[in-house]
Write a protein that holds these residues in place. Sequence first.
Motif, PDB file in Angstrom:
ATOM      1  N   PRO A   1      -1.144  -1.206  30.175  1.00 52.31           N
ATOM      2  CA  PRO A   1      -0.985  -2.066  31.354  1.00 52.31           C
ATOM      3  C   PRO A   1      -0.507  -3.453  30.931  1.00 52.31           C
ATOM      4  CG  PRO A   1      -3.295  -1.821  30.804  1.00 52.31           C
ATOM      5  CD  PRO A   1      -2.547  -0.914  29.879  1.00 52.31           C
ATOM      6  N   ASP A   2      -0.235  -4.307  31.888  1.00 53.48           N
ATOM      7  CA  ASP A   2       0.219  -5.667  31.613  1.00 53.48           C
ATOM      8  C   ASP A   2      -0.959  -6.493  31.092  1.00 53.48           C
ATOM      9  OD1 ASP A   2       1.365  -8.151  31.496  1.00 53.48           O
ATOM     10  OD2 ASP A   2       1.439  -8.434  33.668  1.00 53.48           O
ATOM     11  N   LEU A   3      -1.029  -6.663  29.790  1.00 52.12           N
ATOM     12  CA  LEU A   3      -2.156  -7.373  29.193  1.00 52.12           C
ATOM     13  C   LEU A   3      -2.140  -8.860  29.535  1.00 52.12           C
ATOM     14  CD1 LEU A   3      -2.235  -5.656  25.681  1.00 52.12           C
ATOM     15  CD2 LEU A   3      -3.590  -5.102  27.717  1.00 52.12           C
ATOM     16  N   ALA A   4      -0.987  -9.387  29.881  1.00 54.16           N
ATOM     17  CA  ALA A   4      -0.892 -10.801  30.244  1.00 54.16           C
ATOM     18  C   ALA A   4      -1.611 -11.096  31.547  1.00 54.16           C
ATOM     19  CB  ALA A   4       0.565 -11.232  30.344  1.00 54.16           C
ATOM     20  N   SER A   5      -1.895 -10.069  32.339  1.00 56.46           N
ATOM     21  CA  SER A   5      -2.551 -10.282  33.629  1.00 56.46           C
ATOM     22  C   SER A   5      -4.077 -10.250  33.539  1.00 56.46           C
ATOM     23  CB  SER A   5      -2.074  -9.236  34.636  1.00 56.46           C
ATOM     24  OG  SER A   5      -2.505  -7.945  34.252  1.00 56.46           O
ATOM     25  N   VAL A   6      -4.618 -10.045  32.337  1.00 57.82           N
ATOM     26  CA  VAL A   6      -6.073 -10.027  32.174  1.00 57.82           C
ATOM     27  C   VAL A   6      -6.644 -11.407  32.496  1.00 57.82           C
ATOM     28  CG1 VAL A   6      -7.953  -9.771  30.503  1.00 57.82           C
ATOM     29  CG2 VAL A   6      -6.025  -8.179  30.466  1.00 57.82           C
ATOM     30  N   ASP A   7      -7.751 -11.423  33.196  1.00 58.69           N
ATOM     31  CA  ASP A   7      -8.420 -12.669  33.584  1.00 58.69           C
ATOM     32  C   ASP A   7      -9.595 -12.910  32.631  1.00 58.69           C
ATOM     33  OD1 ASP A   7      -9.796 -14.763  34.701  1.00 58.69           O
ATOM     34  OD2 ASP A   7      -9.956 -13.879  36.706  1.00 58.69           O
TER      35      ASP A   7
END
Length: 392
Positions: A127-133
Amino acid sequence: MVITAPSVRPRNPRFSSGPCAKRPGWSLAALEGALVGRSHRAKEPKARLAAVIDRSKALLGMPAEWRLGIVPASDTGAVEMALWSLLGPRKVDAIAFESFGEAWVTDIAKQLRLEHRVLRAPYGQLPDLASVDWSRDVVFTWNGTTSGVRVPNGEWIAPDREGLAICDATSAAFAMPLPWDRLDVVTWSWQKVLGGEAAHGMLALSPRAVERLLSHTPAWPLPKIFRLTSGGKLSEGIFRGETINTPSMLCVEDALDGLAWAERIGGLPALIARTEANLAAVAVWVERTPNYAFLAADPATRSPTSICLSITAPWFVALPAERQADAAKRIASLLEKEGVALDAGGYRDAPPGLRLWGGATVETSDIEAALPWLDWAAETVGVAMIEAKAAE
């Protein structure tokens, strides 16, 4: 039509992704000094349990301030202990790109019933790891044992994170570099990269994770087997070899044998090099075979331990989807019947294909010897299925 079989066979055809191949040269003689019939709480057995902890920390380059303990129920038990003991104060981001990540989602969503978000990707992708909060606690697998995908590095993990980074590293520890400064909880089991016996897990906690344990009381009951604190204090004995339940001293001796082998061959750099050499051998072969491709298309996220292969033979691709799973099983069964690649079938929930363990205990020469047999099996099963279709 008969397809000519390769002339060279692997010396060790064991390519299971768990329990994994024993270290080269292993025999039952490695267990002769095991303290069987002894209490694990006696001085000498407890010292051997502590030695597994200390030598594992040293081999992995784990920071001195981290705690490492031996826990029950393999990696699954270690992850469950972490989730049930640590989660609750913050929302959760759960990353799922293979079956074990999905299992942790089930815990978070259906058992603990926490406010959460799931970041999913299909098998073979991340998945898009940059979108992890990173204001949340984040639960993820480092390496997808069932999908052949790994996170590329730790750069996506915020160094100033507010939440905890809880990492299931069972098929990554001892085979891939782990950035301890970007992690808070790391789990693995003995039966993966070092080829130990099953049922024992390892739970590593950073100071931040310990602080969470001491400051947070879960809203749900904790069974004894999950309890890491007592009377508001950390149960330090767990991290000195005083296990919660009774361990197998045979398995402990075997774990020490695997650690000693790793130390002899050059430690973590040697383990990583052996693992990467296995992936490289498969990559060379994939470039020239028409029958297989990596399930993980991106080399940056391709696992060198759980090497998952899609079947790309034209006859296979032409099959209806409902028949592909059966065809893949026939290929794996043929490899097992010939004794050239045992336990090489893909995971049951993954797309139909094969899976070879490429961890450090596997010799590259065995990987190289097995690969022509994979082609032979695909071609043999393909001819059989085409002829059967023609005869209908």
